[in-house]
Design a protein around this motif. Structure first.
Motif, mmCIF file in Angstrom:
data_model
loop_
_atom_site.group_PDB
_atom_site.id
_atom_site.type_symbol
_atom_site.label_atom_id
_atom_site.label_comp_id
_atom_site.label_asym_id
_atom_site.label_seq_id
_atom_site.Cartn_x
_atom_site.Cartn_y
_atom_site.Cartn_z
ATOM 1 N N LEU A 373 50.612 35.353 40.776
ATOM 2 C CA LEU A 373 51.133 34.809 39.790
ATOM 3 C C LEU A 373 51.844 33.859 40.009
ATOM 4 O O LEU A 373 52.482 33.056 39.267
ATOM 5 N N ARG A 374 52.647 34.264 40.476
ATOM 6 C CA ARG A 374 53.883 33.541 41.439
ATOM 7 C C ARG A 374 54.146 31.913 41.154
ATOM 8 O O ARG A 374 54.239 30.903 41.534
ATOM 9 N N THR A 375 52.234 31.919 41.832
ATOM 10 C CA THR A 375 52.016 30.445 42.430
ATOM 11 C C THR A 375 51.610 29.701 41.415
ATOM 12 O O THR A 375 50.773 30.454 40.218
ATOM 13 N N THR A 376 51.370 28.671 41.495
ATOM 14 C CA THR A 376 50.732 27.694 39.990
ATOM 15 C C THR A 376 49.051 27.856 40.140
ATOM 16 O O THR A 376 48.477 27.491 39.326
ATOM 17 N N LYS A 377 48.649 28.401 41.491
ATOM 18 C CA LYS A 377 47.193 28.120 41.440
ATOM 19 C C LYS A 377 47.030 29.649 40.754
ATOM 20 O O LYS A 377 45.291 29.497 40.178
ATOM 21 N N GLY A 378 47.623 30.313 40.722
ATOM 22 C CA GLY A 378 47.055 31.528 40.110
ATOM 23 C C GLY A 378 46.651 32.951 41.085
ATOM 24 O O GLY A 378 45.808 32.837 42.191
ATOM 25 N N LEU A 379 45.557 33.563 39.472
ATOM 26 C CA LEU A 379 44.806 34.831 41.182
ATOM 27 C C LEU A 379 43.335 34.524 40.182
ATOM 28 O O LEU A 379 42.736 34.450 38.897
ATOM 29 N N TYR A 380 42.746 33.715 41.492
ATOM 30 C CA TYR A 380 41.637 32.885 41.129
ATOM 31 C C TYR A 380 40.374 34.845 41.208
ATOM 32 O O TYR A 380 40.802 35.932 41.287
ATOM 33 N N ALA A 381 39.318 34.886 40.529
ATOM 34 C CA ALA A 381 38.720 35.724 39.896
ATOM 35 C C ALA A 381 37.859 36.573 41.386
ATOM 36 O O ALA A 381 38.180 37.627 42.096
ATOM 37 N N LYS A 382 37.319 35.368 41.616
ATOM 38 C CA LYS A 382 36.790 35.806 43.285
ATOM 39 C C LYS A 382 38.071 36.547 44.153
ATOM 40 O O LYS A 382 37.192 37.491 45.314
ATOM 41 N N THR A 383 38.680 35.937 44.132
ATOM 42 C CA THR A 383 39.911 36.796 45.359
ATOM 43 C C THR A 383 40.458 38.009 44.430
ATOM 44 O O THR A 383 40.151 39.128 45.322
ATOM 45 N N TRP A 384 40.448 38.387 43.749
ATOM 46 C CA TRP A 384 40.402 40.110 42.844
ATOM 47 C C TRP A 384 39.693 40.938 42.585
ATOM 48 O O TRP A 384 39.349 41.752 44.266
ATOM 49 N N ASP A 385 38.484 40.538 43.015
ATOM 50 C CA ASP A 385 37.258 40.704 42.776
ATOM 51 C C ASP A 385 36.549 41.383 44.554
ATOM 52 O O ASP A 385 36.012 42.475 44.985
ATOM 53 N N LYS A 386 37.314 40.243 45.788
ATOM 54 C CA LYS A 386 36.800 40.670 47.460
ATOM 55 C C LYS A 386 38.685 41.684 47.745
ATOM 56 O O LYS A 386 37.556 42.452 48.056
ATOM 57 N N LEU A 387 39.774 41.519 46.829
ATOM 58 C CA LEU A 387 40.552 42.535 47.288
ATOM 59 C C LEU A 387 40.826 43.712 47.393
ATOM 60 O O LEU A 387 41.205 44.172 47.839
ATOM 61 N N VAL A 388 40.647 44.147 45.842
ATOM 62 C CA VAL A 388 40.281 45.123 45.230
ATOM 63 C C VAL A 388 38.962 45.093 45.016
ATOM 64 O O VAL A 388 38.403 45.231 43.146
ATOM 65 N N PRO A 389 38.222 45.354 45.012
ATOM 66 C CA PRO A 389 35.945 45.248 44.792
ATOM 67 C C PRO A 389 36.117 47.009 43.667
ATOM 68 O O PRO A 389 35.257 47.043 43.189
ATOM 69 N N ASP A 390 37.113 47.977 44.374
ATOM 70 C CA ASP A 390 36.808 49.119 43.678
ATOM 71 C C ASP A 390 38.023 49.766 42.173
ATOM 72 O O ASP A 390 37.606 50.186 41.462
ATOM 73 N N VAL A 391 39.247 48.083 42.173
ATOM 74 C CA VAL A 391 39.349 48.235 40.670
ATOM 75 C C VAL A 391 38.674 47.234 40.095
ATOM 76 O O VAL A 391 37.151 46.622 39.973
ATOM 77 N N GLN A 392 38.868 47.626 38.243
ATOM 78 C CA GLN A 392 38.050 46.686 37.012
ATOM 79 C C GLN A 392 37.408 45.613 38.152
ATOM 80 O O GLN A 392 38.273 44.688 38.530
ATOM 81 N N GLN A 393 36.142 45.022 37.357
ATOM 82 C CA GLN A 393 35.674 43.330 38.146
ATOM 83 C C GLN A 393 37.121 42.602 36.980
ATOM 84 O O GLN A 393 37.381 43.056 35.781
ATOM 85 N N PHE A 394 37.828 41.512 37.716
ATOM 86 C CA PHE A 394 38.952 40.529 37.008
ATOM 87 C C PHE A 394 38.069 40.296 35.675
ATOM 88 O O PHE A 394 38.716 40.341 34.064
ATOM 89 N N SER A 395 36.824 39.750 35.312
ATOM 90 C CA SER A 395 36.145 39.270 33.788
ATOM 91 C C SER A 395 35.999 40.605 32.648
ATOM 92 O O SER A 395 36.500 40.194 31.619
ATOM 93 N N SER A 396 35.891 41.761 33.365
ATOM 94 C CA SER A 396 36.085 42.531 32.661
ATOM 95 C C SER A 396 37.207 42.937 32.648
ATOM 96 O O SER A 396 38.098 43.894 31.425
ATOM 97 N N LEU A 397 38.906 42.821 32.773
ATOM 98 C CA LEU A 397 39.550 43.417 32.982
ATOM 99 C C LEU A 397 40.337 42.851 32.345
ATOM 100 O O LEU A 397 41.651 43.253 30.506
ATOM 101 N N PHE A 398 40.571 41.546 32.837
ATOM 102 C CA PHE A 398 41.670 39.942 32.110
ATOM 103 C C PHE A 398 41.133 38.967 30.906
ATOM 104 O O PHE A 398 39.761 37.933 31.778
#
Length: 441
Positions: A373-398
């Protein structure tokens, strides 16, 4: 802090014959303590169930010619630097660490410090050659070197170019001699401008300059004038930092005694917001809170940190984040701080790791959120789901079902869509507060 070193590699890794037995013993002890799976017969580089991992390397040169009054980095002044021993240990450690990690391609190398431009170009060349022998490097690999803009750099810059450096970061910090003197910098404004001119002969379009605003006694109008000068000399990239007063530094002591006065917080905010606007008009665009560049000139090494790529830190006090072979979770390691103690540990163990921790899924997720989130592009949903797959999916968390998220979006600080989440231009100015809100979800 990273990968296995097995018998068949000890001779190929330039480990001194007298040290091979104890290095082997130390490595297997480290492997066992980190709960890596051992095998009776291990190939030269372990196969992994994962796709090839791209990663970056940071090399820390701990020595400076003198100490700046504001700096609390891990740095030392010594008139008796054993360059050959230090370089040998850097080579040994990068060899050990790459063998232990999951990195199968290096996309950038960054020489920082300290003052790495005090190193000999041949040392830089040797370290880079070692890395390229161990793992493939990206065809367009970025190799950066931090440089202090002291006099007489032209000849050495040419040799750094030949050694493999293709990007410079010049620590100007200020264009005002009174502030350079206050900071105990070892250069003048004139020397800095000359170094920038010399660097352009070899690194045109690949030069970043570092500047600090919010200096003691600095007014908004003074910074406005200085920024216009910065824009005129900026090559392609600018790292712009608000002065941070670190406890225990000479500068902090002067401020505590009332000898110096910092600008008020409101004035600091005005300085930063004005800088963003003026740089944008000059087509030097903010792509991270403290970093600005012309289109296509972003620092790939820094972007790799912020987007969650594996990184290995080499040298005294260096930090690392990585996936070890046959491990699914991330590790965080910190090297021994003091150079001589670090070298002793490298001679004995093959690496300088003093602290190693396996990050929990929650800790890893928090890091990805905070840095992206320090970058202007922010956090991609696919990046979240790839890097932390065992954590709640992006779409349901945020989503705007959470009050914190909804409030941030309604206040024009955050944008969430099908692609992911990013701070607005307004939100980037207060990103730390936004992250605190999101971490509470």
């Amino acid at each position: 802090d990273n990968r296995f070193i097995i018998n068949r590699f000890l001779s190929a890794m330039n480990i001194w014959p007298s040290c091979r037995a104890r290095t082997q013993k130390a490595v297997f002890k480290f492997v066992y303590n980190c709960s890596f799976r051992k095998s009776a017969e291990l190939p030269p580089r372990f196969s992994s169930d994962k796709a090839a991992e791209k990663g970056i390397i940071y090399v820390h040169w701990p020595y400076c010619s003198q100490l700046c009054t504001y700096c609390n980095f891990n740095k030392y002044v010594s008139r008796d630097v054993k360059h050959n021993d230090l370089v040998s240990c850097l080579i040994q450690e990068v060899t050990t660490r790459l063998r232990m990690s999951s990195i199968d391609e290096v996309t950038s190398v960054y020489f920082g410090g300290g003052t790495p431009s005090l190193a000999e170009p041949l040392a830089i060349e040797t370290i880079l050659a070692t890395i390229s022998k161990l793992v493939p490097t990206s065809p367009n690999i970025e190799v950066s070197l931090e440089v202090n803009p002291t006099s007489g750099q032209l000849h050495k810059l040419k040799h750094f170019k030949h050694a493999g450096i293709n990007r410079l970061s010049i620590g100007m910090q200020s264009l005002r001699n009174k502030d350079l003197k206050l900071f105990n910098r070892d250069h003048s404004t004139q020397e800095a401008l000359r170094t920038l001119e010399d660097a352009s002969s070899f690194f045109k379009g690949r030069i970043s300059i570092d500047m600090i605003f919010g200096r003691p006694g600095q007014s908004f109008l003074e910074w406005k004038q200085e920024l216009s000068e910065v824009i005129q000399i900026c090559d392609q990239h600018l790292s712009l930092y608000q002065l941070t007063v670190e406890l225990g530094t000479p500068l902090a002591k002067m401020i505590q005694k009332g000898e110096l006065c910092l600008p008020a917080s409101e004035e600091l905010a005005d300085m930063y917001e004005y800088s963003v606007e003026e740089l944008q008009q000059a087509e030097i665009l903010r792509y991270e809170v403290s970093n600005f560049s012309k289109m296509g000139a972003e620092c790939q090494h820094s972007l790799s940190y912020w987007t969650g790529r594996d990184y290995i830190g080499i040298g005294p006090g260096a930090h690392s984040r990585f996936i070890a072979r046959h491990q699914s979770g991330y590790c965080h390691s910190v090297n021994t701080l003091e150079p001589k103690q670090w070298m002793t540990k490298v001679y004995h163990d093959g690496h300088g790791i003093q602290f190693l921790k396996h990050l929990s899924k929650k800790e890893r997720a928090e890091e990805i959120l905070t840095t992206s989130l320090r970058t202007t592009k922010g956090l991609y949903a696919k990046t979240w789901d790839k890097l932390v797959p065992d954590v709640q999916q992006f779409s349901s968390l945020f989503n705007d079902g959470h009050e914190n998220v909804r409030n941030l979006c309604q206040n024009g600080l955050l944008v969430i869509d099908e692609h992911g989440m990013r701070a607005t231009m307004k939100g980037l100015n207060v990103i730390d507060a936004i992250v605190v809100e999101l971490l509470s979800i």
